[in-house]
Scaffold this motif. Structure first.
Motif, short mmCIF file in Angstrom:
data_model
loop_
_atom_site.label_atom_id
_atom_site.label_comp_id
_atom_site.label_asym_id
_atom_site.label_seq_id
_atom_site.Cartn_x
_atom_site.Cartn_y
_atom_site.Cartn_z
N SER A 43 42.32 30.44 45.37
CA SER A 43 41.00 30.66 45.97
C SER A 43 41.10 31.75 47.02
O SER A 43 42.20 32.13 47.43
CB SER A 43 40.46 29.37 46.59
N SER A 44 39.96 32.23 47.44
CA SER A 44 39.93 33.22 48.51
C SER A 44 38.75 32.97 49.43
O SER A 44 38.88 32.37 50.48
CB SER A 44 39.89 34.63 47.91
N CYS A 45 37.54 33.38 49.00
CA CYS A 45 36.37 33.29 49.90
C CYS A 45 35.94 31.85 50.16
O CYS A 45 35.45 31.54 51.23
CB CYS A 45 35.21 34.08 49.31
N ARG A 46 36.05 31.02 49.17
CA ARG A 46 35.61 29.61 49.22
C ARG A 46 34.12 29.47 49.49
O ARG A 46 33.67 28.44 49.98
CB ARG A 46 36.41 28.82 50.25
N GLY A 48 31.90 30.98 46.95
CA GLY A 48 31.24 31.24 45.68
C GLY A 48 30.92 32.69 45.39
O GLY A 48 30.13 32.97 44.49
N THR A 49 31.55 33.62 46.10
CA THR A 49 31.22 35.03 45.85
C THR A 49 32.36 35.84 45.24
O THR A 49 32.09 36.76 44.46
CB THR A 49 30.77 35.74 47.14
N CYS A 50 33.62 35.55 45.54
CA CYS A 50 34.70 36.47 45.14
C CYS A 50 35.19 36.26 43.70
O CYS A 50 35.84 37.12 43.15
CB CYS A 50 35.87 36.35 46.09
N ARG A 51 34.97 35.09 43.12
CA ARG A 51 35.37 34.75 41.76
C ARG A 51 36.88 34.52 41.60
O ARG A 51 37.37 34.38 40.48
CB ARG A 51 34.88 35.79 40.75
N THR A 52 37.61 34.48 42.69
CA THR A 52 39.06 34.24 42.58
C THR A 52 39.34 32.89 41.92
O THR A 52 40.31 32.75 41.17
CB THR A 52 39.71 34.27 43.98
N CYS A 53 38.51 31.91 42.19
CA CYS A 53 38.78 30.55 41.68
C CYS A 53 38.20 30.32 40.29
O CYS A 53 38.37 29.24 39.74
CB CYS A 53 38.23 29.52 42.66
N LEU A 83 33.04 27.79 39.21
CA LEU A 83 33.64 28.24 40.48
C LEU A 83 33.93 26.98 41.30
O LEU A 83 33.05 26.44 41.97
CB LEU A 83 32.67 29.16 41.23
N CYS A 85 35.24 26.25 44.04
CA CYS A 85 35.06 26.21 45.50
C CYS A 85 33.66 25.78 45.89
O CYS A 85 33.45 25.31 47.02
CB CYS A 85 35.41 27.55 46.12
S1 FES Z 1 37.19 31.23 46.07
FE1 FES Z 1 35.78 32.87 45.99
S2 FES Z 1 34.39 32.25 44.45
FE2 FES Z 1 35.68 30.54 44.69
#
Ligand code: FES
Length: 98
Positions: A43-46, A48-53, A83, A85
């Motif tokens: 995860s990154s932003c947590r 719901g915007t970065c899409r890492t998760c 997503l 997060c």
């Molecule tokens: S951690 Fe960024 S969208 Fe889920």
């Protein structure tokens, strides 16, 4: 969703193909539920915007409390991607391992 004070249902989440499982309370994002069970998900932003998760939703249903999580319209429509997060489980869920 306002808190009614009633106990929140606890669903079961499974990651495939690893088979790891964790309890997924309806009032907790899946990422946090996994972390509470000692399962680290990327995860990154947590928020719901970065899409890492982003990962596949292989079974079950989720809902989002934010109006437009960082899913493409077709991803949201298909229900095949999640997503974690910002996704709250409505049912037992099966997610793909990344
Ligand atoms: S951690 Fe960024 S969208 Fe889920």
């Amino acid at each position: 969703m306002p808190d009614s004070g009633a106990p929140s249902p606890v669903h079961q989440a499974e990651l495939r193909p690893s088979g790891r499982r964790f309890a997924a309370p309806a009032n907790l994002p899946l990422l946090q539920a996994a972390a509470a069970a000692g399962i680290a998900m990327e995860s990154s932003c947590r928020n719901g915007t970065c899409r890492t998760c982003l990962r596949p939703l292989l079974a079950g249903r989720v809902h989002y409390r934010i109006p437009w999580p960082g899913l493409l319209p077709e991803e949201k429509q298909s229900g095949a991607w999640v997503l974690p997060c910002v996704a709250f489980p409505l049912t037992d869920v099966v997610l793909g391992d990344q």
